[in-house]
Design a protein around this motif. Structure first.
Motif, PDB file in Angstrom:
ATOM      1  N   ILE A   1       0.867  -1.181   0.000  1.00  0.00           N
ATOM      2  CA  ILE A   1       0.000   0.000   0.000  1.00  0.00           C
ATOM      3  C   ILE A   1       0.903   1.229   0.000  1.00  0.00           C
ATOM      4  CG2 ILE A   1      -1.839   1.229   1.191  1.00  0.00           C
ATOM      5  CD1 ILE A   1      -2.699  -1.422   2.414  1.00  0.00           C
ATOM      6  N   ASN A   2       1.060   1.817  -1.159  1.00  0.00           N
ATOM      7  CA  ASN A   2       1.958   2.957  -1.311  1.00  0.00           C
ATOM      8  C   ASN A   2       1.405   4.202  -0.626  1.00  0.00           C
ATOM      9  OD1 ASN A   2       4.073   1.786  -2.850  1.00  0.00           O
ATOM     10  ND2 ASN A   2       2.820   1.914  -4.707  1.00  0.00           N
ATOM     11  N   HIS A   3       2.271   4.891   0.105  1.00  0.00           N
ATOM     12  CA  HIS A   3       1.940   6.116   0.821  1.00  0.00           C
ATOM     13  C   HIS A   3       1.781   7.246  -0.200  1.00  0.00           C
ATOM     14  CE1 HIS A   3       3.470   9.510   3.602  1.00  0.00           C
ATOM     15  NE2 HIS A   3       2.234   9.230   3.971  1.00  0.00           N
ATOM     16  N   PRO A   4       0.605   7.835  -0.353  1.00  0.00           N
ATOM     17  CA  PRO A   4       0.407   8.841  -1.412  1.00  0.00           C
ATOM     18  C   PRO A   4       1.426   9.982  -1.411  1.00  0.00           C
ATOM     19  CG  PRO A   4      -1.709   8.161  -0.562  1.00  0.00           C
ATOM     20  CD  PRO A   4      -0.674   7.509   0.313  1.00  0.00           C
ATOM     21  N   PRO A   5       1.796  10.574  -0.260  1.00  0.00           N
ATOM     22  CA  PRO A   5       2.827  11.618  -0.316  1.00  0.00           C
ATOM     23  C   PRO A   5       4.180  11.100  -0.811  1.00  0.00           C
ATOM     24  CG  PRO A   5       1.577  11.828   1.716  1.00  0.00           C
ATOM     25  CD  PRO A   5       1.173  10.528   1.088  1.00  0.00           C
ATOM     26  N   SER A   6       4.488   9.834  -0.516  1.00  0.00           N
ATOM     27  CA  SER A   6       5.736   9.251  -1.030  1.00  0.00           C
ATOM     28  C   SER A   6       5.666   9.040  -2.539  1.00  0.00           C
ATOM     29  CB  SER A   6       6.029   7.930  -0.317  1.00  0.00           C
ATOM     30  OG  SER A   6       6.211   8.124   1.071  1.00  0.00           O
ATOM     31  N   ILE A   7       4.483   8.655  -3.024  1.00  0.00           N
ATOM     32  CA  ILE A   7       4.280   8.563  -4.473  1.00  0.00           C
ATOM     33  C   ILE A   7       4.460   9.932  -5.118  1.00  0.00           C
ATOM     34  CG2 ILE A   7       2.470   8.293  -6.221  1.00  0.00           C
ATOM     35  CD1 ILE A   7       3.614   5.648  -5.534  1.00  0.00           C
ATOM     36  N   ASP A   8       3.985  10.981  -4.460  1.00  0.00           N
ATOM     37  CA  ASP A   8       4.157  12.333  -4.990  1.00  0.00           C
ATOM     38  C   ASP A   8       5.641  12.690  -5.119  1.00  0.00           C
ATOM     39  OD1 ASP A   8       1.419  12.650  -5.108  1.00  0.00           O
ATOM     40  OD2 ASP A   8       1.280  13.730  -3.202  1.00  0.00           O
ATOM     41  N   ILE A   9       6.426  12.276  -4.148  1.00  0.00           N
ATOM     42  CA  ILE A   9       7.874  12.529  -4.220  1.00  0.00           C
ATOM     43  C   ILE A   9       8.475  11.803  -5.426  1.00  0.00           C
ATOM     44  CG2 ILE A   9      10.088  12.066  -3.086  1.00  0.00           C
ATOM     45  CD1 ILE A   9       8.639  12.496  -0.402  1.00  0.00           C
ATOM     46  N   LEU A  10       8.113  10.527  -5.602  1.00  0.00           N
ATOM     47  CA  LEU A  10       8.620   9.773  -6.747  1.00  0.00           C
ATOM     48  C   LEU A  10       8.158  10.393  -8.061  1.00  0.00           C
ATOM     49  CD1 LEU A  10       8.134   6.086  -5.507  1.00  0.00           C
ATOM     50  CD2 LEU A  10      10.317   7.268  -5.867  1.00  0.00           C
ATOM     51  N   ARG A  11       6.932  10.895  -8.084  1.00  0.00           N
ATOM     52  CA  ARG A  11       6.423  11.520  -9.310  1.00  0.00           C
ATOM     53  C   ARG A  11       7.224  12.783  -9.648  1.00  0.00           C
ATOM     54  NH1 ARG A  11       1.806  10.495 -11.794  1.00  0.00           N
ATOM     55  NH2 ARG A  11       0.969   9.465  -9.924  1.00  0.00           N
ATOM     56  N   ASP A  12       7.502  13.598  -8.625  1.00  0.00           N
ATOM     57  CA  ASP A  12       8.297  14.804  -8.856  1.00  0.00           C
ATOM     58  C   ASP A  12       9.701  14.445  -9.343  1.00  0.00           C
ATOM     59  OD1 ASP A  12       6.186  16.366  -8.066  1.00  0.00           O
ATOM     60  OD2 ASP A  12       6.927  16.700  -6.024  1.00  0.00           O
ATOM     61  N   ALA A  13      10.298  13.431  -8.701  1.00  0.00           N
ATOM     62  CA  ALA A  13      11.656  13.028  -9.091  1.00  0.00           C
ATOM     63  C   ALA A  13      11.676  12.491 -10.514  1.00  0.00           C
ATOM     64  CB  ALA A  13      12.183  11.975  -8.111  1.00  0.00           C
ATOM     65  N   ALA A  14      10.711  11.630 -10.844  1.00  0.00           N
ATOM     66  CA  ALA A  14      10.676  11.047 -12.180  1.00  0.00           C
ATOM     67  C   ALA A  14      10.350  12.085 -13.245  1.00  0.00           C
ATOM     68  CB  ALA A  14       9.647   9.919 -12.220  1.00  0.00           C
ATOM     69  N   THR A  15       9.518  13.043 -12.909  1.00  0.00           N
ATOM     70  CA  THR A  15       9.195  14.113 -13.859  1.00  0.00           C
ATOM     71  C   THR A  15      10.442  14.936 -14.164  1.00  0.00           C
ATOM     72  OG1 THR A  15       6.892  14.207 -13.102  1.00  0.00           O
ATOM     73  CG2 THR A  15       7.753  16.137 -14.261  1.00  0.00           C
ATOM     74  N   ASP A  16      11.252  15.211 -13.149  1.00  0.00           N
ATOM     75  CA  ASP A  16      12.514  15.926 -13.372  1.00  0.00           C
ATOM     76  C   ASP A  16      13.432  15.153 -14.303  1.00  0.00           C
ATOM     77  OD1 ASP A  16      11.691  17.942 -11.721  1.00  0.00           O
ATOM     78  OD2 ASP A  16      12.872  17.295  -9.982  1.00  0.00           O
ATOM     79  N   VAL A  17      13.449  13.829 -14.167  1.00  0.00           N
ATOM     80  CA  VAL A  17      14.373  12.990 -14.937  1.00  0.00           C
ATOM     81  C   VAL A  17      13.834  12.692 -16.327  1.00  0.00           C
ATOM     82  CG1 VAL A  17      15.475  10.710 -15.044  1.00  0.00           C
ATOM     83  CG2 VAL A  17      15.346  11.934 -12.859  1.00  0.00           C
ATOM     84  N   LEU A  18      12.537  12.398 -16.439  1.00  0.00           N
ATOM     85  CA  LEU A  18      11.986  11.857 -17.681  1.00  0.00           C
ATOM     86  C   LEU A  18      10.988  12.772 -18.382  1.00  0.00           C
ATOM     87  CD1 LEU A  18      11.270   8.245 -16.372  1.00  0.00           C
ATOM     88  CD2 LEU A  18      13.131   8.917 -17.899  1.00  0.00           C
ATOM     89  N   GLY A  19      10.451  13.765 -17.669  1.00  0.00           N
ATOM     90  CA  GLY A  19       9.365  14.562 -18.220  1.00  0.00           C
ATOM     91  C   GLY A  19       8.032  13.946 -17.847  1.00  0.00           C
ATOM     92  N   ALA A  20       7.036  14.782 -17.647  1.00  0.00           N
ATOM     93  CA  ALA A  20       5.735  14.329 -17.149  1.00  0.00           C
ATOM     94  C   ALA A  20       5.077  13.311 -18.062  1.00  0.00           C
ATOM     95  CB  ALA A  20       4.809  15.536 -16.958  1.00  0.00           C
ATOM     96  N   ALA A  21       5.305  13.401 -19.372  1.00  0.00           N
ATOM     97  CA  ALA A  21       4.651  12.494 -20.320  1.00  0.00           C
ATOM     98  C   ALA A  21       5.095  11.050 -20.148  1.00  0.00           C
ATOM     99  CB  ALA A  21       4.914  12.955 -21.748  1.00  0.00           C
TER     100      ALA A  21
END
Length: 349
Positions: free
Chosen positions: A259-279
Motif C-alpha cells: 500500500i503505497n503512501h500517497p505523499p511518497s508517491i508524490d515525491i517519486l512523481r516529482d523526481a521522475a518528472t525531473d528525470v523523464l518529463g511528465a509524459a
C-alpha cells in the motif's frame, strides 16, 4: 558503514562520514532485493547466470545495481557540493524476497531503526525504457502459500483397482480448483490460484503413495480470500471422498498487499518528472496480482515502490520469471537517477 543481515545474507549500508547534524535529520532508505530463482537461464549473452539452475529471472540483480547506482550518485553529489542540504540515507539489500521472508528478517535485524521513509523499485517488462509507473494506495495483492498433501495407496500401474491413486486425485483437485473457485467468488473481487509445484512418484510404472502440491493464492479482498479458502476445503473433501484418498491442506500467509503512501508517491512523481518529463511518468490503473514483501516495510514506515520500464525494441520482452528474462540495461541509470533525486526531495521537506 556496513552491517550484515541474518546469517550474512543481507546488507545494511550507510555513509561512513555522516555528521551529527545529518544523523539528526530524517533517514531515507532505499531497498533492493538480491535473491534469485531456481530457473535455468535461457539467455546466451555474456552476463547470463554462471550457476546452473539459478538465475535472476525477476530483475533483482537490476534492482541491486540500480540502488547501488543511486548511492554512488549521492556520494558523488556530496563530494562535489551538489547536494542542496545534508542527506541521511541508508541502503537495504535484502535476501529471500521470493520466499516472503527477507523483509521480515531485515526488519528484525534493525534495518528500519531510525528510518523515516523508504523507496524501492521493480522492473516492469510491460513498460518501455524511459517510462515509469506509479500507483498510490494498493499496488499489489495479498499472497498466501497453499500446500496440499494427497495420500493414497500405492501399487502396480497395471492394476489401479488395487490402489488409491493420488495422482488421479491431484489431477481432479487442480482442475476443480481452477474451474470452481473463481466461479464461486464475486467477479468484482479477483482471486487467482496457481499451482507451481507438483511432486509425486519415482517410477513410471508405479502408482505412488502420495502427491505434494504447492501453489499461491492472490487476492485483494479479505472476504473473497476467506471464501476461496472454504471453497478449496469443500472441493478437497469431495474429491477425497470420491477417490478414497486423504487430502490435507495447509495455508501459509505470505506478504500482504503493498500500500503505497500517497505523499511518497508524490515525491517519486516529482523526481521522475525531473528525470523523464511528465509524459513518461504514468499512473498504473489497476493493482498487480503479484506479491511483494516490500509491503512489510510499509507496515512500519511510510514509503512507496515504482515500476521501472525495461522493454526495448519491436519484439515482445520476456515476462518476469521466464528463462529468457532480460532487461534494457539503460533503464538502470534512469532508476538510479529517480531514486537519488527522490531521496534529496524527501530530505528537503
Amino acid at each position: 558503514d556496513i552491517e550484515f543481515g541474518p546469517d550474512k545474507r543481507g546488507v545494511i549500508a550507510a555513509p561512513a562520514d555522516l555528521t551529527l547534524e545529518t544523523r539528526n535529520r530524517p533517514c531515507i532508505a532505499l531497498r533492493a532485493d538480491i535473491d534469485a530463482l531456481y530457473i535455468q537461464d535461457g539467455k546466451t549473452c555474456e552476463y547470463r547466470s554462471t550457476r546452473d539452475g539459478v538465475m535472476h529471472a525477476c530483475g533483482h540483480d537490476a534492482h541491486t545495481a540500480t540502488v547501488m547506482g543511486a548511492a554512488l550518485a549521492l556520494v558523488e553529489a556530496k563530494k562535489t557540493g551538489a547536494l542542496p542540504c545534508p542527506v541521511n540515507w541508508r541502503l537495504i539489500f535484502q535476501p529471500a524476497e521470493e520466499t516472503a521472508k527477507g523483509a521480515l528478517e531485515m526488519i528484525e535485524a534493525g534495518a528500519l531503526q531510525g528510518v523515516d521513509t523508504i523507496f524501492a523499485l521493480h522492473v516492469d517488462p510491460t513498460r518501455p525504457v524511459g517510462t515509469i509507473g506509479l500507483r498510490p494506495g494498493v499496488a499489489t495483492a495479498n499472497c498466501d502459500e497453499v500446500v496440499i498433501n494427497i495420500v493414497g495407496r500405492g501399487g502396480h500401474a497395471s492394476r489401479p483397482h488395487e490402489s488409491l491413486d493420488p495422482i488421479a486425485a491431484a489431477a481432479q483437485f487442480i482442475s476443480a480448483v481452477y474451474q470452481f473457485v473463481p466461479r464461486s467468488i464475486d467477479s468484482h473481487h479477483q482471486v487467482i490460484i496457481t499451482f507451481g509445484q507438483i511432486r509425486g512418484g519415482e517410477n513410471y510404472n508405479v502408482i505412488p503413495e502420495h502427491v505434494y502440491l504447492r501453489g499461491t493464492m492472490r487476492s485483494f479482498d479479505d472476504n473473497a480470500r476467506a471464501q476461496s479458502i472454504e471453497r478449496i476445503k469443500t472441493l478437497a473433501r469431495g474429491i477425497a471422498e470420491a477417490s478414497q484418498t486423504s487430502i490435507d491442506i495447509t495455508y501459509n500467509s505470505g506478504p500482504p498487499a503493498v500500500i503505497n503512501h500517497p505523499p511518497s508517491i508524490d515525491i517519486l512523481r516529482d523526481a521522475a518528472t525531473d528525470v523523464l518529463g511528465a509524459a513518461n511518468v504514468n499512473t498504473i490503473e489497476r493493482p498487480s496480482m503479484g506479491g511483494e514483501d516490500f509491503a512489510h516495510y510499509l507496515h512500519h514506515v511510510n514509503g512507496a515502490m515504482f515500476r521501472l520500464g525495461i522493454a526495448q525494441g519491436e519484439g515482445e520482452t520476456p515476462p518476469l520469471h521466464s528463462p529468457q528474462f532480460d532487461i534494457a540495461e539503460s533503464a538502470m541509470a534512469i532508476g538510479a537517477k529517480v531514486l537519488a533525486r527522490a531521496v534529496v526531495i524527501r530530505a528537503l521537506q
